[in-house]
Motif scaffolding. Structure first.
Motif, PDB file in Angstrom:
ATOM      1  N   GLN A 228     -20.004   8.855 -17.693  1.00 46.21           N
ATOM      2  CA  GLN A 228     -18.435   8.663 -17.194  1.00 46.21           C
ATOM      3  C   GLN A 228     -17.958   8.966 -18.987  1.00 46.21           C
ATOM      4  OE1 GLN A 228     -17.994   5.273 -14.609  1.00 46.21           O
ATOM      5  NE2 GLN A 228     -16.155   6.368 -14.064  1.00 46.21           N
ATOM      6  N   ILE A 229     -16.892   9.677 -19.003  1.00 43.62           N
ATOM      7  CA  ILE A 229     -15.833  10.042 -19.661  1.00 43.62           C
ATOM      8  C   ILE A 229     -14.811  10.084 -20.388  1.00 43.62           C
ATOM      9  CG2 ILE A 229     -16.146  12.193 -21.721  1.00 43.62           C
ATOM     10  CD1 ILE A 229     -17.944  13.851 -20.404  1.00 43.62           C
ATOM     11  N   PHE A 230     -14.532   8.852 -21.150  1.00 44.41           N
ATOM     12  CA  PHE A 230     -13.468   8.502 -21.592  1.00 44.41           C
ATOM     13  C   PHE A 230     -12.633   9.488 -22.425  1.00 44.41           C
ATOM     14  CE2 PHE A 230     -15.095   5.226 -19.065  1.00 44.41           C
ATOM     15  CZ  PHE A 230     -13.974   4.825 -18.303  1.00 44.41           C
ATOM     16  N   TRP A 231     -11.650   9.882 -22.980  1.00 41.66           N
ATOM     17  CA  TRP A 231     -11.033  10.743 -24.331  1.00 41.66           C
ATOM     18  C   TRP A 231      -9.522   9.777 -24.652  1.00 41.66           C
ATOM     19  CZ3 TRP A 231     -10.486  17.091 -25.152  1.00 41.66           C
ATOM     20  CH2 TRP A 231     -10.212  17.181 -26.074  1.00 41.66           C
ATOM     21  N   ALA A 232     -10.172   9.403 -25.508  1.00 44.49           N
ATOM     22  CA  ALA A 232      -8.684   8.501 -26.125  1.00 44.49           C
ATOM     23  C   ALA A 232      -7.608   9.678 -27.285  1.00 44.49           C
ATOM     24  CB  ALA A 232      -9.026   6.975 -26.914  1.00 44.49           C
ATOM     25  N   LEU A 233      -6.541   9.374 -26.677  1.00 46.16           N
ATOM     26  CA  LEU A 233      -6.030   9.682 -28.186  1.00 46.16           C
ATOM     27  C   LEU A 233      -4.848   9.008 -29.006  1.00 46.16           C
ATOM     28  CD1 LEU A 233      -4.943  13.501 -25.836  1.00 46.16           C
ATOM     29  CD2 LEU A 233      -6.895  12.840 -27.133  1.00 46.16           C
ATOM     30  N   SER A 274      -1.930   7.601 -26.050  1.00 48.86           N
ATOM     31  CA  SER A 274      -0.939   6.754 -27.239  1.00 48.86           C
ATOM     32  C   SER A 274      -2.180   5.744 -27.379  1.00 48.86           C
ATOM     33  CB  SER A 274       0.415   6.580 -26.692  1.00 48.86           C
ATOM     34  OG  SER A 274       0.891   7.186 -26.942  1.00 48.86           O
ATOM     35  N   PHE A 275      -3.190   5.766 -27.928  1.00 48.14           N
ATOM     36  CA  PHE A 275      -4.395   4.850 -27.409  1.00 48.14           C
ATOM     37  C   PHE A 275      -4.005   3.970 -28.938  1.00 48.14           C
ATOM     38  CE2 PHE A 275      -8.979   3.604 -27.816  1.00 48.14           C
ATOM     39  CZ  PHE A 275      -9.509   2.792 -27.220  1.00 48.14           C
ATOM     40  N   SER A 276      -4.756   2.893 -28.569  1.00 48.90           N
ATOM     41  CA  SER A 276      -4.629   1.357 -29.432  1.00 48.90           C
ATOM     42  C   SER A 276      -5.983   0.457 -29.191  1.00 48.90           C
ATOM     43  CB  SER A 276      -3.134   0.898 -30.685  1.00 48.90           C
ATOM     44  OG  SER A 276      -3.682   0.136 -31.612  1.00 48.90           O
ATOM     45  N   ALA A 277      -6.743   0.630 -29.830  1.00 47.99           N
ATOM     46  CA  ALA A 277      -7.709  -0.117 -30.005  1.00 47.99           C
ATOM     47  C   ALA A 277      -7.363  -1.460 -30.867  1.00 47.99           C
ATOM     48  CB  ALA A 277      -8.993   0.376 -30.658  1.00 47.99           C
ATOM     49  N   GLN A 278      -7.854  -2.869 -30.350  1.00 38.01           N
ATOM     50  CA  GLN A 278      -7.561  -3.772 -31.005  1.00 38.01           C
ATOM     51  C   GLN A 278      -8.510  -4.713 -31.352  1.00 38.01           C
ATOM     52  OE1 GLN A 278      -4.012  -5.326 -30.803  1.00 38.01           O
ATOM     53  NE2 GLN A 278      -3.770  -2.447 -29.992  1.00 38.01           N
ATOM     54  N   LYS A 279      -9.448  -4.576 -30.201  1.00 34.48           N
ATOM     55  CA  LYS A 279     -11.148  -5.360 -30.448  1.00 34.48           C
ATOM     56  C   LYS A 279     -12.124  -5.180 -30.063  1.00 34.48           C
ATOM     57  CE  LYS A 279     -12.466 -10.742 -29.884  1.00 34.48           C
ATOM     58  NZ  LYS A 279     -12.464 -11.929 -29.867  1.00 34.48           N
ATOM     59  N   VAL A 293      -2.519   1.040 -24.764  1.00 34.39           N
ATOM     60  CA  VAL A 293      -2.567   2.472 -23.972  1.00 34.39           C
ATOM     61  C   VAL A 293      -0.962   3.034 -23.245  1.00 34.39           C
ATOM     62  CG1 VAL A 293      -3.618   4.209 -22.575  1.00 34.39           C
ATOM     63  CG2 VAL A 293      -5.675   2.739 -23.020  1.00 34.39           C
ATOM     64  N   GLY A 294      -0.781   3.589 -24.121  1.00 36.91           N
ATOM     65  CA  GLY A 294       1.123   3.860 -23.631  1.00 36.91           C
ATOM     66  C   GLY A 294       0.879   2.530 -24.040  1.00 36.91           C
ATOM     67  N   THR A 295       2.163   1.076 -23.191  1.00 36.10           N
ATOM     68  CA  THR A 295       2.593   0.406 -22.769  1.00 36.10           C
ATOM     69  C   THR A 295       1.992  -1.010 -22.824  1.00 36.10           C
ATOM     70  OG1 THR A 295       3.976   0.263 -21.506  1.00 36.10           O
ATOM     71  CG2 THR A 295       4.661   1.351 -23.542  1.00 36.10           C
ATOM     72  N   GLN A 296       0.705  -0.476 -22.529  1.00 36.98           N
ATOM     73  CA  GLN A 296      -0.340  -1.227 -21.371  1.00 36.98           C
ATOM     74  C   GLN A 296      -1.042  -1.552 -21.711  1.00 36.98           C
ATOM     75  OE1 GLN A 296       1.190  -2.221 -18.197  1.00 36.98           O
ATOM     76  NE2 GLN A 296       2.830  -1.489 -18.663  1.00 36.98           N
TER      77      GLN A 296
END
Length: 469
Positions: A228-233, A274-279, A293-296
């Motif tokens: 499985q491939i997740f691509w975060a922008l 709109s990906f932002s890693a937190q931890k 991801v976005g606002t979620q």
């Protein structure tokens, strides 16, 4: 003390641009002293040795280097073939480093730790321009100082990858999870195949490196559908990057973008925009990632993370020199406005040389990818023109140093409509198809008799020849 003009010129880094600088120095009868921290030349390229570049051999060989190699009976590769990183090292850089004029001054396994002026610290100004440099380096034998007349820093940025955090910092837990996080372009189809086959991988980034990794993972997906491939922008979509398509004069680069677009359309990639890693936390053989991801807020359990968010320069060993860089891009101040990704989304810059690369420290120059600071796209052939200009200046040929020319294939990156209503284009969107321009602003400027807007194809001044895919 040895007369200044009898001292060698230090070149830091034995990659394509560093060895090109050495070749140009040889052509001017100046002895190069080349310091390479790796155990072989082109050590950084071997880090992505499995990756095939977009540009054929004819664009990857410096003119002075070719002249020197031909003099020693070099068997040149076929000009239209596309090499990978390892082939560039083995078929070009190793032979170039082996010619006696360069080999006599090549120091492998030599890490430069500091540079200063002889008898002067950074604050001291008295007769500074006439004092030689001291280059301090370490190798297996210990610590050494050597005198040189000038310094060309072509050390690159490969050892300084940007972290995953959207704010320029590492994400909490990122460093502690280093055994599950890779930076750049790991060899997922070769030496590291078992780490990715049938696993869940998150790719972070929106450049060509990210596309390379995603497409390689899709090859594994064909073998084992559990892959499985997740691509975060992080900041934006990839429409601008994919736009070159078949209009790109480097077909491999256009094809790469189209392949990624097709994979998205087919749903083979799980896109996180709109990906932002937190931890990040490694827990029970998996990586647990908290992100927005976005606002979620989203929780992900994955096996591997590949961070392809670019690189940044290392100035730590330059602290005793008077180096001036743009506060945002971290490139020389005259070059920074030409490459600032906030304004030049096409990734193209006009030819540049000594005037854009100067620092307050006379006879010190940063070239190659490091000269671009944090700007994401650097071009190998651009580096060759940089060192040609810099070496001419060091040799006292000030006229030649300022005659800067560069001929590269054009890209259609801003001129193709992908059918996306949210497509990101430079300077007002794509130009009309009948106009030889990058974008609306470029077309308008040319209609007014100007050379163009400065961000896109400019006849023979266009560049987007990517050094590392």
């Amino acid at each position: 003390m040895t007369a200044m003009n009898e001292l060698p010129v230090a070149v830091i880094g034995a990659g394509p641009v560093g060895l090109a600088a050495a070749a140009h120095l040889v052509s001017r009868n100046i002895h190069p002293l080349v310091f390479e921290r790796g155990e072989t030349v082109g050590a950084a390229l071997l880090g992505w040795g499995h990756v095939r570049v977009f540009s054929p051999w004819k664009y990857n060989i410096d003119d002075a280097a070719r002249t020197l190699l031909d003099r020693h009976g070099w068997d040149a590769p076929q000009p239209d073939n596309l090499p990978n990183g390892q082939e560039i090292v083995e078929e070009y850089l190793v032979p170039l480093a082996s010619v006696p004029e360069i080999a006599s001054g090549l120091k492998l396994g030599a890490t430069v730790t500091a540079i200063t002026r002889h008898g002067l610290d950074k604050v001291s100004s008295g007769n500074r321009d006439n004092a030689p440099f001291i280059v301090r380096y370490t190798d297996q034998a210990g610590e050494h100082d050597v005198l040189v007349r000038a310094v060309i820093d072509a050390s690159g940025t490969w050892t300084q990858p940007n972290p995953m955090g959207i704010n320029g910092l590492s994400v909490p837990g990122e460093k502690a999870s280093s055994n599950r996080i890779s930076y750049g372009i790991p060899d997922v189809l070769g030496t590291r195949r078992n780490e990715f086959l049938g696993k869940r991988t998150l790719v972070v980034g929106s450049g060509h490196s990210a596309i390379n990794v995603a497409i390689a993972l899709m090859d594994l997906q064909d073998i084992d559908p559990r892959t499985q491939i997740f691509w975060a922008l992080r900041h934006h979509g990839v429409e601008r990057l994919l736009g070159g398509g078949l209009n790109d004069q480097l077909p491999e680069r256009g094809a790469l973008g189209l392949a990624a677009k097709n994979a998205m359309d087919e749903g083979r990639l799980q896109m996180l925009t709109s990906f932002s890693a937190q931890k990040v936390l490694v827990h029970e053989e998996r990586v647990h990632l908290t992100a927005t991801v976005g606002t979620q807020q989203t929780e992900l359990d994955i096996d591997q993370i590949v961070v392809t968010t670019g690189f940044r320069p290392d100035f730590s060993f330059l602290r005793e020199l008077r180096v001036e860089v743009d506060p945002a891009v971290e490139a020389p101040p005259a070059l920074a406005p030409l490459i600032d990704p906030n304004f030049h989304s096409c990734g193209t810059v006009p030819p540049h040389g000594i005037e854009e690369l100067k620092h307050p420290e006379k006879d010190f120059y940063i070239v190659g990818s490091k000269s671009y600071g944090r700007a994401p796209t650097f071009l190998m052939k651009t580096g060759y023109e940089q060192v040609r200009s810099v070496v001419a200046e060091i040799a006292g040929d000030h006229v030649a140093a300022r005659i800067v020319q560069l001929v590269l294939p054009e890209t259609g990156v801003c001129s193709v409509d992908l059918g996306s209503k949210t497509a990101v284009s430079c300077c007002g969107g794509p130009a009309p198809v009948e106009v030889d321009a990058c974008c609306v602003a470029d077309a308008t400027a040319k209609s007014e008799g100007k050379s163009g807007c400065g961000c896109g194809p400019r006849s023979n001044e266009t560049e987007r020849l990517t050094e590392s895919a």
